[in-house]
Design an enzyme around this catalytic site. Structure first.
Site, short mmCIF file in Angstrom:
data_model
loop_
_atom_site.label_atom_id
_atom_site.label_comp_id
_atom_site.label_asym_id
_atom_site.label_seq_id
_atom_site.Cartn_x
_atom_site.Cartn_y
_atom_site.Cartn_z
N GLY A 53 52.63 38.06 36.97
CA GLY A 53 52.17 37.53 38.24
C GLY A 53 51.84 36.06 38.08
O GLY A 53 51.66 35.57 36.96
N GLN A 58 48.15 28.05 39.94
CA GLN A 58 48.63 27.97 38.56
C GLN A 58 49.83 27.04 38.43
O GLN A 58 50.23 26.71 37.31
CB GLN A 58 48.97 29.35 38.03
N CYS A 104 46.60 35.66 30.47
CA CYS A 104 46.76 34.79 31.64
C CYS A 104 47.65 33.63 31.25
O CYS A 104 47.47 33.03 30.18
CB CYS A 104 45.39 34.28 32.11
N LEU A 105 48.60 33.29 32.11
CA LEU A 105 49.51 32.18 31.80
C LEU A 105 48.78 30.84 31.75
O LEU A 105 49.29 29.91 31.13
CB LEU A 105 50.63 32.13 32.85
N HIS A 146 43.81 40.41 39.22
CA HIS A 146 43.87 39.19 38.42
C HIS A 146 44.35 38.01 39.26
O HIS A 146 43.75 36.92 39.26
CB HIS A 146 44.81 39.42 37.23
N GLU A 147 45.46 38.22 40.01
CA GLU A 147 46.00 37.12 40.82
C GLU A 147 45.07 36.77 41.97
O GLU A 147 44.92 35.59 42.32
CB GLU A 147 47.40 37.48 41.33
N HIS A 150 42.40 34.36 40.92
CA HIS A 150 42.82 32.96 40.87
C HIS A 150 42.60 32.27 42.21
O HIS A 150 42.16 31.12 42.27
CB HIS A 150 44.30 32.87 40.48
#
Length: 204
Positions: A53, A58, A104-105, A146-147, A150
């Site tokens: 995701g 991000q 996480c990216l 999670h997304e 953000h």
């Protein structure tokens, strides 16, 4: 997929940058070329980074939007995007918390155990303004939560104890260069495949 094939790779923001710390703005214009291009770019950027995701902040854009390509615990693949999402979680008496590792990216190279509910529903719109309801269980429910975090200005590090957060940042410091090198290599391979003359001739 089609979106990624049209997209361009964008730089992924890292924990500590201001755009990751503040709530994102509502999308007010739908059906635009700019919004479609952002979705395309986010899909390709997510795939290059081996993510499940990716939220708009991000890639440095403070809009309420995320994309996903994520399996649930039954192996069913879920692919899509959602604009202006609202997250619904089970009532406290009905929810079951699963404590498992999460990465996480924007925290490249780190993974820590984070408790999340095993079910989640996201309601929002697609890029053309059509209403969506997305239901997730297991790992996909974790991805949705999670997304969404953000988009309200949080990363999973905000859910950790001070000690665990310090450990995650240590992991990131140790591994980020390797992660960046892998991303750069994959991005270059994509660009090379798009260049005229780089493809092998088709047998006649």
């Amino acid at each position: 997929m089609a979106e990624a094939a049209r997209g361009s790779v964008r730089r992924i923001t890292e924990v500590g940058e201001d755009v990751l710390k503040r709530p994102c703005r509502e999308v007010t214009e739908f059906g635009s070329a700019a919004l479609s291009a952002l979705v395309d770019d986010m899909f390709l950027t997510m795939y290059i980074a081996d993510g499940a995701g990716l939220a708009a902040n991000q890639v440095g854009v403070d809009l309420r939007l995320f994309v996903y390509d994520c399996p649930d615990d039954d192996g069913v693949r879920h692919v899509g995007h959602v604009v202006n999402p609202v997250l619904d979680l089970p009532d406290p008496g009905d929810r079951r918390l699963i404590d498992t590792y999460e990465g996480c990216l924007s925290v490249p190279g780190a993974a820590m155990s984070v408790p999340r509910t095993d079910r989640a529903v996201v309601r929002g719109l697609d890029k053309d303004g059509t209403p969506l309801v997305i239901e997730g269980t297991g790992y996909f429910a974790r991805c949705l939560q999670h997304e969404y975090d953000h988009l309200v200005g949080h990363t999973y590090l905000d859910r950790l104890s001070k000690r665990d957060r310090k450990e995650a940042l240590r992991q990131m410091a140790d591994r980020r260069d390797v992660v960046f090198a892998l991303r750069a290599s994959k991005a270059e391979a994509v660009e090379a495949a798009r260049r005229p003359g780089d493809q092998a001739p088709t047998p006649g």
